[in-house]
Structure formats: C-alpha cells, structure tokens
Scaffold this active site. Sequence first.
Site, PDB file in Angstrom:
ATOM      1  N   HIS A 194       8.604  -3.265  -6.662  1.00 56.75           N
ATOM      2  CA  HIS A 194       8.053  -2.913  -7.854  1.00 56.75           C
ATOM      3  C   HIS A 194       9.061  -2.320  -9.000  1.00 56.75           C
ATOM      4  O   HIS A 194       8.550  -1.533  -9.814  1.00 56.75           O
ATOM      5  CB  HIS A 194       6.815  -2.169  -7.885  1.00 56.75           C
ATOM      6  N   SER A 234       5.556  -5.312  -0.992  1.00 51.75           N
ATOM      7  CA  SER A 234       5.684  -4.129  -1.335  1.00 51.75           C
ATOM      8  C   SER A 234       6.010  -2.850  -0.318  1.00 51.75           C
ATOM      9  O   SER A 234       7.236  -3.069   0.187  1.00 51.75           O
ATOM     10  CB  SER A 234       4.318  -3.681  -1.820  1.00 51.75           C
ATOM     11  N   GLY A 237       0.791  -1.183   0.210  1.00 52.96           N
ATOM     12  CA  GLY A 237      -0.204  -0.033  -0.143  1.00 52.96           C
ATOM     13  C   GLY A 237       0.706   1.293  -0.080  1.00 52.96           C
ATOM     14  O   GLY A 237       1.906   1.237  -0.784  1.00 52.96           O
ATOM     15  N   GLU A 250       8.873  -7.439 -10.055  1.00 52.47           N
ATOM     16  CA  GLU A 250       7.665  -8.386  -9.655  1.00 52.47           C
ATOM     17  C   GLU A 250       7.987  -9.987 -10.117  1.00 52.47           C
ATOM     18  O   GLU A 250       8.633 -10.254 -11.172  1.00 52.47           O
ATOM     19  CB  GLU A 250       6.469  -8.021 -10.728  1.00 52.47           C
TER      20      GLU A 250
END
Length: 240
Positions: free
Chosen positions: A161, A124, A92, A196
């Site tokens: 990412h 993340s 997030g 990823e």
Amino acid sequence: MRNMIIASTSSIHGTEYLSYLLPTLLEAFHKNDIQQLLFLPYARPGGISHMEYTEKVSTAFQKTPITVKGIHEFENPQKAIENAEAIFTGGGNTFVLVKMLHDLDLMSLLRKKIYAGTYYIGTSAGSNICGLNMRNTNDMPIVIPSSFKTTGAVAYNINAHYLDPDPNSTHMGETREQRIKEFHCYNDLAVVGLREGSYIRVQGNEEILCGTTTARVFTKDKDAIEVNPGYDFSTLFKAH
C-alpha cells in the site's frame, strides 16, 4: 522453484474482492492442476473472525472450480500447510499474522513450502511476510510476536500500500518515504514500495513487477528509484 503472487492489495478501489488478480490466479491454478486453496485468515482485517474472512475469500471463488478451506478448519495446521496444493495469506494486521504463524510454528514450514514450489498468494500483510522481516509494515503493533522474522521468500522487504507524499496534504506526520529512510538508519535491507494495483510475479528465479503502476525501490544511502512493470527484482542487488 518458487511460484508466487506478492500483491500490494486484495482489491483495487471500486472493484470486487480479488477481482483484478482472479484471471491470473485461475490461469495458474488450471496450469498446475490446483483444485483446493488453503487460506490463512490470521491477519483478521478489522478484527473479523477466521470464519468470516474465509467466507469472504470463498465468495470470490464461488463461480470457479476452486474450493477454499481456512486453515482454522483443520485439526492440525502444520499438516494443513504440508498437504496444501496452494496457499493464500490475506491482508489485515501484520503483527497479528506474524504472531500467529510463530506461535503455531508455521513460519519456517511456510518458507519450506514456498521454496518447494507450492503456489503462494499474498496480499498486503500476506505479502509483508514474503520479505526477510516485517519491519516495513504500516500496521499498529496491537500484539507482540515472538520474532519479526518472516519467510524470506524474497531477499528484500515489502512495503504494501505504498503511498506517495501528497503536496496538498496538511497532515504533519511522516511520509512512507521518511519512515523507510528511518529504517535504513539501522538496516541495510532493500525495501520495495508496492502501490495499489501492482504485484510481483515470482517464478523460479524471476521476480517480475506486474500490474498497472510503477514501484519504488529504496536502498540504504542511495536515492530511491522508480521501476516500471516488467522490472525483475531478482536483479535488485546486482543493479544497485
């Protein structure tokens, strides 16, 4: 002894939430006799509530023996972390996550639990906080944490990412690599760009790159390098 999964993402494109990590997690949970997972939903992707985010994680584990409880369900979040069998911090907004952890005085406690061997999973934003600070997040500073300091569970920063420059793109903004070079104008800390589908499996002193893609390692005043799955990031400073 650290026991961690530091993943770039919770999902690979076209797959269900956590599905690519689930076999590894379930194997580790069985091996360590873990039955309950404490989830930290503080990063709130897209602004979803703590309850909604926890329900999403619970759904991913619904066909397994693992029970998921959100930290917001406990009256005392510090005791929840102290008593946790395993901890998962989801992705997030890293600024929101770090602010909550500092406001609730949980960051140092989380570090202690990680170094005491409590199984930790980060995806993340939850992986960004495994580094020494959060200065390599890609997120907007929609809130202001009291400190950028994070757990220091590994001796470098994570850029989750990570994206390579697209030679066909007409986008005029800076690439990830350019942003990390800007970081190194003012900081000496190494940065690992996790693409990823990749994650770092930390067991004791080993920090092994796993998954389907290479990672990119940035160090100040040196050319970035590509490292393959199987690379041990604990050798990073010795090697570079």
